[in-house]
Design a protein around this motif. Sequence first.
Motif, PDB file in Angstrom:
ATOM      1  N   ALA A   1      -6.425 -15.342   5.246  1.00  0.00           N
ATOM      2  CA  ALA A   1      -6.365 -14.010   5.608  1.00  0.00           C
ATOM      3  C   ALA A   1      -4.840 -13.315   6.299  1.00  0.00           C
ATOM      4  O   ALA A   1      -4.875 -12.281   6.355  1.00  0.00           O
ATOM      5  CB  ALA A   1      -7.567 -13.570   6.506  1.00  0.00           C
ATOM      6  N   THR A   2      -4.063 -14.283   6.759  1.00  0.00           N
ATOM      7  CA  THR A   2      -2.958 -13.836   7.253  1.00  0.00           C
ATOM      8  C   THR A   2      -1.893 -14.077   6.484  1.00  0.00           C
ATOM      9  O   THR A   2      -1.179 -13.246   6.006  1.00  0.00           O
ATOM     10  CB  THR A   2      -2.782 -14.535   8.778  1.00  0.00           C
ATOM     11  OG1 THR A   2      -3.016 -15.886   8.520  1.00  0.00           O
ATOM     12  CG2 THR A   2      -3.699 -14.114   9.676  1.00  0.00           C
ATOM     13  N   HIS A   3      -1.234 -15.268   6.290  1.00  0.00           N
ATOM     14  CA  HIS A   3       0.007 -15.765   5.585  1.00  0.00           C
ATOM     15  C   HIS A   3      -0.282 -15.483   3.918  1.00  0.00           C
ATOM     16  O   HIS A   3       0.609 -14.582   3.547  1.00  0.00           O
ATOM     17  CB  HIS A   3       0.297 -17.455   5.401  1.00  0.00           C
ATOM     18  CG  HIS A   3       0.780 -17.784   4.369  1.00  0.00           C
ATOM     19  ND1 HIS A   3       2.351 -17.679   4.237  1.00  0.00           N
ATOM     20  CD2 HIS A   3       0.492 -18.376   3.005  1.00  0.00           C
ATOM     21  CE1 HIS A   3       2.974 -18.076   2.976  1.00  0.00           C
ATOM     22  NE2 HIS A   3       1.684 -18.617   2.404  1.00  0.00           N
ATOM     23  N   VAL A   4      -1.312 -15.632   3.249  1.00  0.00           N
ATOM     24  CA  VAL A   4      -1.572 -15.115   1.956  1.00  0.00           C
ATOM     25  C   VAL A   4      -1.500 -13.727   1.834  1.00  0.00           C
ATOM     26  O   VAL A   4      -1.033 -13.110   0.772  1.00  0.00           O
ATOM     27  CB  VAL A   4      -2.863 -15.788   1.155  1.00  0.00           C
ATOM     28  CG1 VAL A   4      -3.056 -15.545  -0.301  1.00  0.00           C
ATOM     29  CG2 VAL A   4      -2.562 -17.294   1.377  1.00  0.00           C
ATOM     30  N   VAL A   5      -2.252 -13.075   2.357  1.00  0.00           N
ATOM     31  CA  VAL A   5      -2.464 -11.600   2.401  1.00  0.00           C
ATOM     32  C   VAL A   5      -1.021 -10.791   2.633  1.00  0.00           C
ATOM     33  O   VAL A   5      -0.457 -10.091   2.036  1.00  0.00           O
ATOM     34  CB  VAL A   5      -3.269 -11.071   3.384  1.00  0.00           C
ATOM     35  CG1 VAL A   5      -3.263  -9.487   3.604  1.00  0.00           C
ATOM     36  CG2 VAL A   5      -4.992 -11.273   2.928  1.00  0.00           C
ATOM     37  N   MET A   6      -0.248 -11.548   3.981  1.00  0.00           N
ATOM     38  CA  MET A   6       0.803 -10.775   3.866  1.00  0.00           C
ATOM     39  C   MET A   6       2.015 -10.875   2.955  1.00  0.00           C
ATOM     40  O   MET A   6       2.881 -10.200   2.673  1.00  0.00           O
ATOM     41  CB  MET A   6       1.492 -11.161   5.325  1.00  0.00           C
ATOM     42  CG  MET A   6       0.636 -10.888   6.599  1.00  0.00           C
ATOM     43  SD  MET A   6       1.366 -11.087   8.206  1.00  0.00           S
ATOM     44  CE  MET A   6       2.372  -9.527   8.061  1.00  0.00           C
ATOM     45  N   VAL A   7       1.825 -12.484   2.274  1.00  0.00           N
ATOM     46  CA  VAL A   7       2.910 -12.550   1.429  1.00  0.00           C
ATOM     47  C   VAL A   7       2.637 -11.953   0.113  1.00  0.00           C
ATOM     48  O   VAL A   7       3.499 -11.284  -0.571  1.00  0.00           O
ATOM     49  CB  VAL A   7       2.950 -14.087   1.057  1.00  0.00           C
ATOM     50  CG1 VAL A   7       3.664 -14.331  -0.428  1.00  0.00           C
ATOM     51  CG2 VAL A   7       3.538 -15.010   2.317  1.00  0.00           C
ATOM     52  N   THR A   8       1.164 -11.634  -0.171  1.00  0.00           N
ATOM     53  CA  THR A   8       0.988 -10.826  -1.394  1.00  0.00           C
ATOM     54  C   THR A   8       1.177  -9.319  -1.244  1.00  0.00           C
ATOM     55  O   THR A   8       1.828  -8.609  -2.072  1.00  0.00           O
ATOM     56  CB  THR A   8      -0.469 -11.121  -1.990  1.00  0.00           C
ATOM     57  OG1 THR A   8      -1.255 -10.967  -0.719  1.00  0.00           O
ATOM     58  CG2 THR A   8      -0.537 -12.329  -2.338  1.00  0.00           C
ATOM     59  N   LEU A   9       1.183  -8.907  -0.040  1.00  0.00           N
ATOM     60  CA  LEU A   9       1.715  -7.403   0.202  1.00  0.00           C
ATOM     61  C   LEU A   9       3.059  -7.184   0.195  1.00  0.00           C
ATOM     62  O   LEU A   9       3.716  -6.368  -0.270  1.00  0.00           O
ATOM     63  CB  LEU A   9       1.016  -7.125   1.648  1.00  0.00           C
ATOM     64  CG  LEU A   9      -0.237  -6.697   1.805  1.00  0.00           C
ATOM     65  CD1 LEU A   9      -0.625  -6.392   3.271  1.00  0.00           C
ATOM     66  CD2 LEU A   9      -0.824  -5.486   0.859  1.00  0.00           C
ATOM     67  N   GLY A  10       3.751  -8.370   0.565  1.00  0.00           N
ATOM     68  CA  GLY A  10       5.381  -8.521   0.260  1.00  0.00           C
ATOM     69  C   GLY A  10       5.629  -8.402  -1.419  1.00  0.00           C
ATOM     70  O   GLY A  10       6.474  -7.488  -1.734  1.00  0.00           O
ATOM     71  N   TYR A  11       4.952  -8.988  -1.976  1.00  0.00           N
ATOM     72  CA  TYR A  11       5.043  -9.034  -3.481  1.00  0.00           C
ATOM     73  C   TYR A  11       4.865  -7.620  -4.139  1.00  0.00           C
ATOM     74  O   TYR A  11       5.491  -7.118  -4.838  1.00  0.00           O
ATOM     75  CB  TYR A  11       3.937 -10.008  -4.318  1.00  0.00           C
ATOM     76  CG  TYR A  11       4.154 -11.373  -4.174  1.00  0.00           C
ATOM     77  CD1 TYR A  11       5.390 -11.895  -3.622  1.00  0.00           C
ATOM     78  CD2 TYR A  11       3.239 -12.378  -4.645  1.00  0.00           C
ATOM     79  CE1 TYR A  11       5.578 -13.190  -3.674  1.00  0.00           C
ATOM     80  CE2 TYR A  11       3.299 -13.701  -4.473  1.00  0.00           C
ATOM     81  CZ  TYR A  11       4.493 -14.184  -3.975  1.00  0.00           C
ATOM     82  OH  TYR A  11       4.719 -15.524  -3.926  1.00  0.00           O
ATOM     83  N   SER A  12       3.859  -7.058  -3.387  1.00  0.00           N
ATOM     84  CA  SER A  12       3.389  -5.708  -3.767  1.00  0.00           C
ATOM     85  C   SER A  12       4.329  -4.511  -3.545  1.00  0.00           C
ATOM     86  O   SER A  12       4.849  -3.922  -4.453  1.00  0.00           O
ATOM     87  CB  SER A  12       2.081  -5.295  -3.255  1.00  0.00           C
ATOM     88  OG  SER A  12       0.864  -6.142  -3.408  1.00  0.00           O
ATOM     89  N   SER A  13       4.990  -4.787  -2.257  1.00  0.00           N
ATOM     90  CA  SER A  13       5.938  -3.721  -2.047  1.00  0.00           C
ATOM     91  C   SER A  13       7.451  -3.829  -2.533  1.00  0.00           C
ATOM     92  O   SER A  13       8.032  -3.075  -3.197  1.00  0.00           O
ATOM     93  CB  SER A  13       6.195  -3.703  -0.579  1.00  0.00           C
ATOM     94  OG  SER A  13       6.308  -4.912   0.078  1.00  0.00           O
ATOM     95  N   VAL A  14       7.739  -5.252  -2.893  1.00  0.00           N
ATOM     96  CA  VAL A  14       9.035  -5.539  -3.577  1.00  0.00           C
ATOM     97  C   VAL A  14       9.167  -4.938  -5.054  1.00  0.00           C
ATOM     98  O   VAL A  14       9.718  -4.414  -5.946  1.00  0.00           O
ATOM     99  CB  VAL A  14       9.210  -6.922  -3.604  1.00  0.00           C
ATOM    100  CG1 VAL A  14      10.437  -7.241  -4.546  1.00  0.00           C
ATOM    101  CG2 VAL A  14       9.548  -7.564  -2.240  1.00  0.00           C
TER     102      VAL A  14
END
Length: 631
Positions: free
Chosen positions: A440-453
């Motif tokens: 809920a923290t690391h994976v969600v934040m990293v995938t949101l990073g994928y989304s925004s890039v």
Amino acid sequence: MKKSVPWLISLVLLTWVISRMLPQKAAAGFDIAGFGQLPVLVGGRVMPMDTLARISLSIMNHHGTVTVDGRTEPASGWLLDVLMMPRRADAAKVFEVTNPDILALFGQQDPNGKPVSYSYTDCVPVLGEIGRQASLAAQTEAQGRNAFQRGILKLREALRIYLLVKNSIQAEDSLDFGKELQVFEQVLGPGIGAVRDREANRPFNQQDLLRVGWFTQRYQTLTKARYVYALPNPDGKSDSDRWLHISDALLTAVATGKVAYPAILYGGLISAYRNDNVTGFNQVIDEYNKYLQRTIPAQLARAKIEYRFNQAQPFLQAMVLYVFVLIFSLISWLKWPRTLATTAVILLGLAFSLHTLGLLIRMYLQGRPPVTNLYSSALFVGWGAVLLCLFLERFYKNGIGSVCASTIGFVTLLIAHNLQLDGDSLEMLRAVLDTNVWLATHVVMVTLGYSSVGLAGFLGIIFILRGLLTTSFSETTAASLSRMIYGVICFATLFSFVGTILGGIWADQSWGRFWGWDPKENGALLIVLWNATILHARWGGLIRERGLAVMSVFGNIVVSLSWFGVNMLGVGLHSYGFMDQALGTLMAFIASQVVVMGLGLTPQRYWRGIRARAARVPPKSATASVPLTAT
């Protein structure tokens, strides 16, 4: 009146989409839908029969369906035949072969690369050769296998799964499993008595002993087919024994003298189906549902929800709406801008709602945060990008947010759809991933990073193509796009950096080291470094609007390598979804991004948008216009 037109169009399309999601009216006959909702345990999780059917078919062919006389049949109906009428199921052509060398085993000429489907009956004469070739292929490391070796191993696995499923609730050679169980119950009492008499050195009935011994040996053979655990066991002390394979239930009966009630019900179900007794079949389905409601109501409810989720396919309906959003958005740049742009925004909200609903249902079914595997990462990356686009459209109201949202939403859901065909998308997690906190923290934040890039890269593509190919590339449009890209990259930098740090903490807890230069860790670091490079180049004046766009497009390449490339390498601690067959697609995507970057570096005197902008400037103020050589 004009203000109501977007809402009327959206209402019509929404009604049509909802009609596609509603369950179809059940036809008279066997209650296939009721059978499809029955829960079973497979791969460590409880799922409906319908999901088992879909997963099994996806292993056997790339489309995950069965076709009879040109018509696509319900997956649950095919599974019903596999479990209860295996001889009829053996004739269904569900095993797909594309490799010419494998086709040669069947005596088939190369059909110009087109797949050929075979039935189990077709495969029987070459089972020995398939097994021999697969054993040889298994001796080669996965990364070094050629197309034939990968194909023959996949075919052997599909055949193995088929045989396991066939023997999940009866022995496939049983002529009438219901009657077989009746006979088994009759011999149990005398047979157990004979066994006890023999053990006590008392006279015993030899025939009674032989009868129960025959059944015992028969059901011991079935233990080799443990794959689907179809019988609930409410008395089980742990998770591992709360569901039983049919062989376990019948062998337990030899010890207790009583056949489990679910086994008796399945026997009646099979007999009714084989004898074409529709009324009897449907009555047993109702009776079994009542039993499950009394004993395992929570698992039954979850299986029914998953069945309805399979039928509704909210992600597919969201894809359809995303296409309409893109169409309306693009046309709005040419005609009726206010009406069509408003319609696109309303439809985008509806598509995003369906996308969100699908994610929430998956979270409920799995009891996990939204991202647990490669499939769910595609769903969430698209969802995050669409959410960001909604904010962009809310602030800028120029249609660019709608175009980006619809394109990225559609593409990521399409990627997820293809990933879903690899197996169970709600599979149990590996031990190292079994933690909701870090998911809920690391994976969600990293995938949101994928989304925004990815969103920043797509905005960069729009900047380049609009400037190069259209005459509507005004200074206002260029400035708006540039501000969008900059804001999204700032967001991406924050989330990818924090997500990477959290990943290091998780790694320290799981593997005892914060950083180990694993391929996935390197990919995460590259994303952070590239985003930081873009921002520093912008702050230092090394790039302006066009340079920002070109560099953001390269971010797509960095993300694709980190997101999918690691899984294709098949090495490292983070390769949770090896899929070498997509390597060609990945390379094609990277090549397309390089081409777009090349177009972006074309001198601006060739950009139609810049030339049109310069032509609109009055001569006396031409010296104040933006120079064509601006970077």
